[in-house]
Design an enzyme around this catalytic site. Sequence first.
Site, short mmCIF file in Angstrom:
data_model
loop_
_atom_site.label_atom_id
_atom_site.label_comp_id
_atom_site.label_asym_id
_atom_site.label_seq_id
_atom_site.Cartn_x
_atom_site.Cartn_y
_atom_site.Cartn_z
N TYR A 61 8.56 3.37 8.32
CA TYR A 61 8.15 3.75 6.96
C TYR A 61 7.04 4.80 6.93
O TYR A 61 6.65 5.25 5.85
CB TYR A 61 7.66 2.52 6.20
CG TYR A 61 8.66 1.39 6.13
CD1 TYR A 61 9.70 1.43 5.20
CD2 TYR A 61 8.57 0.29 6.97
CE1 TYR A 61 10.62 0.40 5.12
CE2 TYR A 61 9.49 -0.76 6.90
CZ TYR A 61 10.51 -0.69 5.98
OH TYR A 61 11.42 -1.72 5.89
N HIS A 89 6.68 6.44 -0.29
CA HIS A 89 5.97 5.21 -0.68
C HIS A 89 4.69 5.02 0.12
O HIS A 89 3.84 4.22 -0.27
CB HIS A 89 6.90 4.02 -0.45
CG HIS A 89 6.96 3.04 -1.59
ND1 HIS A 89 6.52 3.32 -2.87
CD2 HIS A 89 7.40 1.74 -1.62
CE1 HIS A 89 6.70 2.25 -3.64
NE2 HIS A 89 7.22 1.29 -2.92
N PHE A 137 3.50 -5.71 3.49
CA PHE A 137 4.55 -4.93 2.83
C PHE A 137 4.17 -4.73 1.37
O PHE A 137 3.40 -5.50 0.78
CB PHE A 137 5.94 -5.56 3.00
CG PHE A 137 6.50 -5.34 4.38
CD1 PHE A 137 7.25 -4.21 4.68
CD2 PHE A 137 6.24 -6.25 5.39
CE1 PHE A 137 7.74 -3.99 5.96
CE2 PHE A 137 6.72 -6.04 6.68
CZ PHE A 137 7.48 -4.90 6.97
N ASN A 197 5.30 -5.08 -1.63
CA ASN A 197 5.44 -6.05 -2.73
C ASN A 197 4.41 -7.17 -2.71
O ASN A 197 4.26 -7.89 -3.70
CB ASN A 197 6.84 -6.65 -2.72
CG ASN A 197 7.90 -5.62 -3.07
OD1 ASN A 197 7.61 -4.45 -3.25
ND2 ASN A 197 9.15 -6.07 -3.16
N ASP A 245 1.52 6.02 -4.47
CA ASP A 245 2.52 7.00 -4.90
C ASP A 245 2.81 6.82 -6.39
O ASP A 245 2.78 5.71 -6.91
CB ASP A 245 3.80 6.85 -4.08
CG ASP A 245 4.43 5.47 -4.22
OD1 ASP A 245 3.73 4.47 -3.93
OD2 ASP A 245 5.60 5.37 -4.63
N ASN A 299 5.62 -1.89 -7.60
CA ASN A 299 5.54 -3.24 -7.05
C ASN A 299 4.23 -3.52 -6.33
O ASN A 299 3.75 -4.66 -6.32
CB ASN A 299 6.72 -3.50 -6.12
CG ASN A 299 8.02 -3.69 -6.88
OD1 ASN A 299 8.01 -4.10 -8.04
ND2 ASN A 299 9.14 -3.38 -6.24
#
Length: 229
Positions: free
Chosen positions: A14, A19, A64, A66, A91, A112
């Site tokens: 990632y 993000h 993560f 969320n 972001d 989120n």
Amino acid sequence: MKLITGLGNPGAKYARNRHNIGFMALDQIASDHGFAPWKSKHNGVISEGRFGSDRVVLLKPETFMNNSGQSVQAAMRFYKLEPADVIVLHDEIELAPGKVKCKTGGGHAGHNGLRSIHAHIGPDYDRVRLGVGHPGHKDAVPGYVLRDFPKADAEWLDDVLRGISDGAADLAAGDTGKFMNAVALRVNPPRSGTGNKGPAKATTEAKPKPAETVEPPRNPMQKLLDKFR
């Protein structure tokens, strides 16, 4: 003391995602300002440093996206901080790529990571919204933000990250005006002058004067005849 949190997802998979621009910004700050090496703590990784006499902790949650609020809350409890001491970089699809805006409080707008932070500490923290653009349709948003920045975005992305780092001390001090100015100087640097105050004026050449006609000398008889003409 300030807790500056960048949002993203952990792992190389990632790392260059849209993000993860919050993580990227913190990496730039830590590198440019000589902060301590990253270490695991508070369900994330932290790097500590100072801007003058002001102590700052950089936090990248590893829960993560969320569940970002779990890490932020844990760090706040450890350092005995209030929501007003927290700054979150994230972001923002509602801003064009390269645009940066600051905000205090308000809703999470469906993000989120912010949703999780709201649930754990409430909405009264500062945010730096980092524009990444919108894919055009809401159904395309998840795939869009979880894709890497294309090579075509490399230049503006580097400018934004360096601008954030340039203004990081002002951001931590609560001077968002100076912070935004630092970003603007990177993203839209002033153009160097050409030395001309305005368009050059046309120059009109002087027309040469007609040559004067010099009459030959006249004798007395000719002068007398002129009187009778």
